[in-house]
Motif scaffolding. Structure first.
Motif, short mmCIF file in Angstrom:
data_model
loop_
_atom_site.label_atom_id
_atom_site.label_comp_id
_atom_site.label_asym_id
_atom_site.label_seq_id
_atom_site.Cartn_x
_atom_site.Cartn_y
_atom_site.Cartn_z
N LEU A 230 0.82 -1.21 0.00
CA LEU A 230 0.00 0.00 0.00
C LEU A 230 0.85 1.26 0.00
CD1 LEU A 230 -2.80 -1.19 2.43
CD2 LEU A 230 -3.02 -0.76 -0.03
N THR A 231 2.02 1.21 0.60
CA THR A 231 2.93 2.35 0.54
C THR A 231 3.39 2.59 -0.89
OG1 THR A 231 3.69 2.02 2.80
CG2 THR A 231 5.15 3.26 1.34
N VAL B 195 -9.81 1.23 -4.79
CA VAL B 195 -8.73 0.30 -5.10
C VAL B 195 -9.31 -1.09 -5.39
CG1 VAL B 195 -8.31 -0.15 -2.64
CG2 VAL B 195 -6.56 -0.73 -4.31
N ALA B 196 -8.88 -1.67 -6.49
CA ALA B 196 -9.28 -3.01 -6.88
C ALA B 196 -8.30 -4.02 -6.31
CB ALA B 196 -9.31 -3.12 -8.41
N ASP C 218 -7.89 -10.76 6.28
CA ASP C 218 -8.44 -9.80 7.25
C ASP C 218 -7.54 -8.56 7.35
OD1 ASP C 218 -10.33 -8.86 9.00
OD2 ASP C 218 -9.35 -9.73 10.75
N VAL C 219 -7.34 -7.91 6.22
CA VAL C 219 -6.47 -6.73 6.16
C VAL C 219 -7.31 -5.45 6.13
CG1 VAL C 219 -4.74 -5.50 4.77
CG2 VAL C 219 -4.65 -8.00 4.95
N ALA C 220 -7.07 -4.57 7.08
CA ALA C 220 -7.77 -3.28 7.15
C ALA C 220 -7.07 -2.29 6.22
CB ALA C 220 -7.79 -2.77 8.58
N VAL C 221 -7.40 -2.36 4.93
CA VAL C 221 -6.70 -1.56 3.93
C VAL C 221 -6.87 -0.06 4.20
CG1 VAL C 221 -6.62 -0.99 1.46
CG2 VAL C 221 -6.92 -3.36 2.20
N ALA C 222 -8.08 0.37 4.52
CA ALA C 222 -8.32 1.79 4.75
C ALA C 222 -7.50 2.33 5.92
CB ALA C 222 -9.81 2.04 4.98
N GLU C 223 -7.28 1.49 6.95
CA GLU C 223 -6.50 1.93 8.10
C GLU C 223 -5.00 1.97 7.78
OE1 GLU C 223 -7.38 -0.45 11.50
OE2 GLU C 223 -9.55 -0.26 11.25
N LEU D 103 -10.62 6.36 0.79
CA LEU D 103 -10.33 5.13 0.05
C LEU D 103 -11.45 4.12 0.21
CD1 LEU D 103 -7.99 3.71 -1.61
CD2 LEU D 103 -7.47 2.53 0.52
N ARG D 104 -11.85 3.53 -0.90
CA ARG D 104 -12.86 2.47 -0.90
C ARG D 104 -12.21 1.24 -1.54
NH1 ARG D 104 -18.68 3.10 -3.99
NH2 ARG D 104 -19.23 0.88 -4.18
N VAL D 105 -12.47 0.07 -1.01
CA VAL D 105 -11.88 -1.17 -1.51
C VAL D 105 -12.97 -2.00 -2.17
CG1 VAL D 105 -10.54 -3.22 -0.92
CG2 VAL D 105 -10.26 -1.12 0.41
#
Length: 425
Positions: free
Chosen positions: A148-149, A174-175, A197-202, A210-212
């Protein structure tokens, strides 16, 4: 701009929001809701029919000219519409000014995390691609935070390019190649990335909201909005895994928990090869990229992405399959025949159950359609029993691997067209 999967998209043809895309449904329940509804009605009419005059907008929406003028002024001030100059209306008198959706101002930012690549694109409110970047990245070897970085840096670069064009992305989508459940901004399970179980937005270091979303769903939405073949269709896409999506009545059907479309784990041989999901005989074990490469004798060629990335090299296994199939290599042709057979078997079950008007082959496999479609069509013809199967109902996506990234950018564009007031509410 770069795109290792092919030439940069032609912004005049590859992606344009189709007429009527911004027109709202339903009735407002308050004065504020009425204005919100009418703003969307005017915006959608210009998006569908523009360039068009204020008088023409009034005629097509049923609103008074005074109301349309007020609403248009608000949309002009927000940078959503632009005036092009006099518009002929075929009547005597001074012509009105032609209105069009602005090519500057608010925009959508689409992002993508693939197993072996990252992507970013920006589309304006007309749905035209203005910025496009796709780079190799061995994301399965990275932690989610590291991937993500990298993606954030790509997003920042795309945003800077957009700013130089007078565009301002207002949200990012993000796709990802995995299951996105009810929790916003969280990936439940993306096995090919190793994400659970990854909290992408966090974890997201960027500034934009950001929306996943699942990549297969976004690919189907891009197909619906850019190159619609029908209002009801099944979209099957493949990259590292195989995903499916169902569009019903012009809308994505996501299921009770947002997990519909897991075509890759539909059993095609119940007592067959064990799958990473824990079941046996799943479609991915017979038509997934790894399975096809193994059957084609190319599995060894698919390794070493991290080393190629470090050395600046480039290797595209889908292109390699297409080239070798075109050269008539028996192992490759047999592998694609067997993959098409498995895909056709799985899709026949979906067609019998859902009765869609069309089936669209997208993602990386769109580039292999020449060799996949014959065996897919044969299986569908033999196994679809609820009705006579039209071979022409199985088509290849014009978007191919671009679909998920383009769909991600268009989600924001569609949201703006359908509710422009949300930008300043």
């Amino acid at each position: 701009m770069s795109d290792p999967t092919g030439a940069e998209p032609d912004r005049s043809t590859i992606l344009r929001v189709r007429p009527g895309s911004g027109r709202p449904a339903g009735r407002p329940a308050s004065q504020q809701g009425m204005r919100q509804h009418n703003l969307a009605l005017v915006m959608g009419t210009v998006a569908a029919d523009g360039p068009v005059s204020r008088a023409a907008v009034a005629g097509r929406t049923g609103l008074t000219r005074a109301a349309v003028s007020s609403l248009v002024d608000e949309l002009l001030a927000g940078g959503l519409l632009t005036e092009l100059g006099p518009a002929s209306n075929g009547r005597v008198g001074r012509p009105g000014s032609a209105l069009a959706v602005s090519e500057r101002g608010p925009a959508g930012l689409g992002l993508e995390v693939g197993v072996e690549h990252l992507g970013a694109c920006v589309t304006d409110l007309r749905g035209e691609v203005r910025v496009w970047t796709r780079v190799e990245s061995a994301n399965a070897a990275l932690t989610p935070a590291e991937a993500l970085t990298r993606l954030s840096a790509l997003a920042d670069d795309a945003t800077r390019q957009a700013a130089s064009l007078g565009l301002r992305p207002v949200a990012a989508v993000v796709a990802v190649p995995g299951l996105v459940g009810d929790a916003p901004g969280r990936v439940d399970h993306a096995p090919n990335l190793g994400w659970h179980d990854v909290a992408v937005a966090e974890l997201w270091p960027g500034e934009l909201p950001l929306r996943v979303e699942n990549e297969a769903n976004l690919g189907a939405l891009a197909e619906l909005w850019a190159h619609p073949v029908a209002a009801d269709f099944v979209h099957v896409s493949a990259e590292s895994g195989i995903g499916g999506a169902l569009v019903v009545g012009g809308r994505l059907f996501s299921g009770a928990r947002g997990l519909a479309g897991e075509l890759g784990h539909m059993p095609v041989h119940p007592d067959g090869h064990p799958c990473t999901c824990g079941a046996r005989g799943c479609l991915e074990q017979y038509a997934g990229k790894s399975a096809v490469l193994r059957m084609a004798g190319l599995a060894a060629d698919a390794g070493g992405l991290a080393q190629r990335e470090a050395s600046g090299g480039r290797y595209d296994v889908i292109e390699t399959l297409a080239v070798r199939a075109g050269e008539g290599e028996p192992l490759v042709l047999d592998a694609l025949h067997r993959a098409g057979t498995a895909l056709g078997t799985a899709l026949a079950g979906a067609v019998n159950l859902l009765d869609p008007a069309a089936v669209v082959l997208g993602g990386a496999y769109a580039e292999l359609g020449t060799w996949l479609l014959p065996s897919m069509r044969r299986e569908l013809a033999e196994r679809v029993t609820v009705r006579s199967w039209d071979p022409g109902a199985l088509t290849v996506s014009e978007l191919g691997r671009r679909g998920p990234l383009l769909g991600a950018a268009l989600v924001t564009v569609r949201a703006i067209l359908e509710d422009p007031a949300a930008l300043w509410s």
